[in-house]
Design a protein around this motif. Structure first.
Motif, PDB file in Angstrom:
ATOM      1  N   MET A   1       0.808  -1.205   0.000  1.00 35.68           N
ATOM      2  CA  MET A   1       0.000   0.000   0.000  1.00 35.68           C
ATOM      3  C   MET A   1       0.850   1.269   0.000  1.00 35.68           C
ATOM      4  O   MET A   1       0.378   2.297  -0.439  1.00 35.68           O
ATOM      5  N   ILE A   2       2.060   1.202   0.495  1.00 34.91           N
ATOM      6  CA  ILE A   2       2.933   2.374   0.522  1.00 34.91           C
ATOM      7  C   ILE A   2       3.263   2.827  -0.896  1.00 34.91           C
ATOM      8  O   ILE A   2       3.358   4.027  -1.169  1.00 34.91           O
ATOM      9  N   ILE A   3       3.396   1.874  -1.824  1.00 30.27           N
ATOM     10  CA  ILE A   3       3.679   2.209  -3.222  1.00 30.27           C
ATOM     11  C   ILE A   3       2.497   2.963  -3.825  1.00 30.27           C
ATOM     12  O   ILE A   3       2.684   3.938  -4.558  1.00 30.27           O
ATOM     13  N   LEU A   4       1.280   2.526  -3.502  1.00 26.98           N
ATOM     14  CA  LEU A   4       0.096   3.226  -3.999  1.00 26.98           C
ATOM     15  C   LEU A   4       0.023   4.651  -3.446  1.00 26.98           C
ATOM     16  O   LEU A   4      -0.308   5.587  -4.187  1.00 26.98           O
ATOM     17  N   LYS A   5       0.313   4.811  -2.169  1.00 34.27           N
ATOM     18  CA  LYS A   5       0.299   6.146  -1.574  1.00 34.27           C
ATOM     19  C   LYS A   5       1.273   7.070  -2.302  1.00 34.27           C
ATOM     20  O   LYS A   5       0.947   8.211  -2.623  1.00 34.27           O
ATOM     21  N   ILE A   6       2.465   6.564  -2.559  1.00 30.71           N
ATOM     22  CA  ILE A   6       3.483   7.357  -3.259  1.00 30.71           C
ATOM     23  C   ILE A   6       3.025   7.665  -4.682  1.00 30.71           C
ATOM     24  O   ILE A   6       3.171   8.794  -5.158  1.00 30.71           O
ATOM     25  N   LEU A   7       2.449   6.684  -5.364  1.00 26.95           N
ATOM     26  CA  LEU A   7       1.943   6.893  -6.725  1.00 26.95           C
ATOM     27  C   LEU A   7       0.883   7.990  -6.748  1.00 26.95           C
ATOM     28  O   LEU A   7       0.924   8.891  -7.598  1.00 26.95           O
ATOM     29  N   PHE A   8      -0.066   7.941  -5.812  1.00 21.68           N
ATOM     30  CA  PHE A   8      -1.130   8.933  -5.783  1.00 21.68           C
ATOM     31  C   PHE A   8      -0.605  10.319  -5.408  1.00 21.68           C
ATOM     32  O   PHE A   8      -1.067  11.325  -5.953  1.00 21.68           O
ATOM     33  N   LEU A   9       0.355  10.383  -4.503  1.00 25.10           N
ATOM     34  CA  LEU A   9       0.958  11.677  -4.160  1.00 25.10           C
ATOM     35  C   LEU A   9       1.693  12.283  -5.346  1.00 25.10           C
ATOM     36  O   LEU A   9       1.582  13.484  -5.618  1.00 25.10           O
ATOM     37  N   ILE A  10       2.448  11.463  -6.054  1.00 21.76           N
ATOM     38  CA  ILE A  10       3.169  11.946  -7.243  1.00 21.76           C
ATOM     39  C   ILE A  10       2.186  12.424  -8.302  1.00 21.76           C
ATOM     40  O   ILE A  10       2.386  13.478  -8.918  1.00 21.76           O
ATOM     41  N   ALA A  11       1.121  11.662  -8.510  1.00 24.28           N
ATOM     42  CA  ALA A  11       0.110  12.062  -9.494  1.00 24.28           C
ATOM     43  C   ALA A  11      -0.529  13.392  -9.099  1.00 24.28           C
ATOM     44  O   ALA A  11      -0.704  14.295  -9.934  1.00 24.28           O
ATOM     45  N   PHE A  12      -0.890  13.534  -7.827  1.00 28.04           N
ATOM     46  CA  PHE A  12      -1.538  14.756  -7.355  1.00 28.04           C
ATOM     47  C   PHE A  12      -0.617  15.968  -7.497  1.00 28.04           C
ATOM     48  O   PHE A  12      -1.001  16.994  -8.058  1.00 28.04           O
ATOM     49  N   ILE A  13       0.609  15.841  -7.012  1.00 29.01           N
ATOM     50  CA  ILE A  13       1.556  16.962  -7.078  1.00 29.01           C
ATOM     51  C   ILE A  13       1.935  17.260  -8.530  1.00 29.01           C
ATOM     52  O   ILE A  13       2.004  18.424  -8.940  1.00 29.01           O
ATOM     53  N   GLY A  14       2.146  16.232  -9.331  1.00 30.97           N
ATOM     54  CA  GLY A  14       2.438  16.440 -10.750  1.00 30.97           C
ATOM     55  C   GLY A  14       1.293  17.134 -11.463  1.00 30.97           C
ATOM     56  O   GLY A  14       1.504  18.009 -12.306  1.00 30.97           O
ATOM     57  N   GLY A  15       0.069  16.753 -11.134  1.00 30.03           N
ATOM     58  CA  GLY A  15      -1.096  17.408 -11.729  1.00 30.03           C
ATOM     59  C   GLY A  15      -1.183  18.872 -11.349  1.00 30.03           C
ATOM     60  O   GLY A  15      -1.519  19.727 -12.173  1.00 30.03           O
ATOM     61  N   LEU A  16      -0.881  19.175 -10.100  1.00 32.92           N
ATOM     62  CA  LEU A  16      -0.878  20.577  -9.668  1.00 32.92           C
ATOM     63  C   LEU A  16       0.189  21.384 -10.407  1.00 32.92           C
ATOM     64  O   LEU A  16      -0.053  22.519 -10.826  1.00 32.92           O
ATOM     65  N   VAL A  17       1.364  20.791 -10.566  1.00 31.80           N
ATOM     66  CA  VAL A  17       2.441  21.478 -11.290  1.00 31.80           C
ATOM     67  C   VAL A  17       2.027  21.721 -12.749  1.00 31.80           C
ATOM     68  O   VAL A  17       2.222  22.818 -13.295  1.00 31.80           O
ATOM     69  N   LEU A  18       1.447  20.724 -13.392  1.00 32.01           N
ATOM     70  CA  LEU A  18       0.973  20.895 -14.775  1.00 32.01           C
ATOM     71  C   LEU A  18      -0.109  21.957 -14.858  1.00 32.01           C
ATOM     72  O   LEU A  18      -0.148  22.751 -15.804  1.00 32.01           O
ATOM     73  N   ALA A  19      -1.006  21.989 -13.880  1.00 31.90           N
ATOM     74  CA  ALA A  19      -2.078  22.982 -13.881  1.00 31.90           C
ATOM     75  C   ALA A  19      -1.519  24.396 -13.754  1.00 31.90           C
ATOM     76  O   ALA A  19      -1.962  25.314 -14.457  1.00 31.90           O
ATOM     77  N   VAL A  20      -0.544  24.579 -12.882  1.00 25.67           N
ATOM     78  CA  VAL A  20       0.076  25.896 -12.727  1.00 25.67           C
ATOM     79  C   VAL A  20       0.807  26.283 -14.007  1.00 25.67           C
ATOM     80  O   VAL A  20       0.723  27.428 -14.469  1.00 25.67           O
TER      81      VAL A  20
END
Length: 180
Positions: A1-20
């Motif tokens: 489950m730790i891998i999933l948490k990291i995957l979702f955090l990376i996706a969320f932060i990456g999405g925010l960076v792309l949005a900005v």
């Protein structure tokens, strides 16, 4: 489950960076120069990808960290969250941000305004002539009318003021130059 948490955090932060990045540079920034004459797609663009990544991460991270669902169910629900986010972004872009680009007053008309052209067929005071100008790397010909009251001979340099119904309204460069 730790891998999933990291995957979702990376996706969320990456999405925010792309949005900005999309906010700072606009929807058309990443489009290739040769395709700039086409209307941008509300489906395949940077803000849509950013919306999916933010939705995927925002839904997936709490599920991965707070529930005991199996990994495949968490990923499926997160994909659904991303799909909802991208649907909202596509709707927003199609109905609000890109609505004026397909209309009669396209940005191409604004790009042509102020362009230097050469008269190829004399423009009479009451009639039409023809001009030649360069747009998007191609030589274009257009019917033209003068904004002034005098004839403009062939070979003269003119400035395009606007284009209405396929007819360019032009003014002699010498007149424009005096105003500058």
């Amino acid at each position: 489950m730790i891998i999933l948490k990291i995957l979702f955090l990376i996706a969320f932060i990456g999405g925010l960076v792309l949005a900005v990045f999309a906010m700072l540079h606009g929807v058309e920034y990443a489009r290739r120069r040769r395709n700039r004459s086409r209307v941008p797609s509300p489906f395949f663009n940077l803000p849509a990808v950013a919306a999916f990544a933010v939705g995927f991460g925002a839904v997936g991270y709490p599920l991965a960290s707070r529930t005991r669902l199996p990994a495949w169910a968490i990923i499926l629900i997160a994909i659904g969250g991303g799909a909802l986010a991208i649907t909202g972004m596509i709707t927003l872009l199609a109905r609000w941000a890109l609505r004026g680009l397909a209309g009669p007053f396209s940005s191409e008309d604004q790009e042509i305004q102020g362009t230097l052209a050469v008269v190829t067929r004399e423009i009479t005071p009451a009639g039409e002539g023809e001009i030649s100008y360069e747009h998007l790397g191609r030589r274009e010909l257009a019917l033209a009318r003068s904004l002034g009251v005098t004839a403009i001979p062939s070979g003269s340099e003119v400035v395009i003021d606007r284009i209405e119904n396929g007819v360019a309204f032009v003014e002699e460069w010498a007149v424009v130059e005096q105003r500058l």
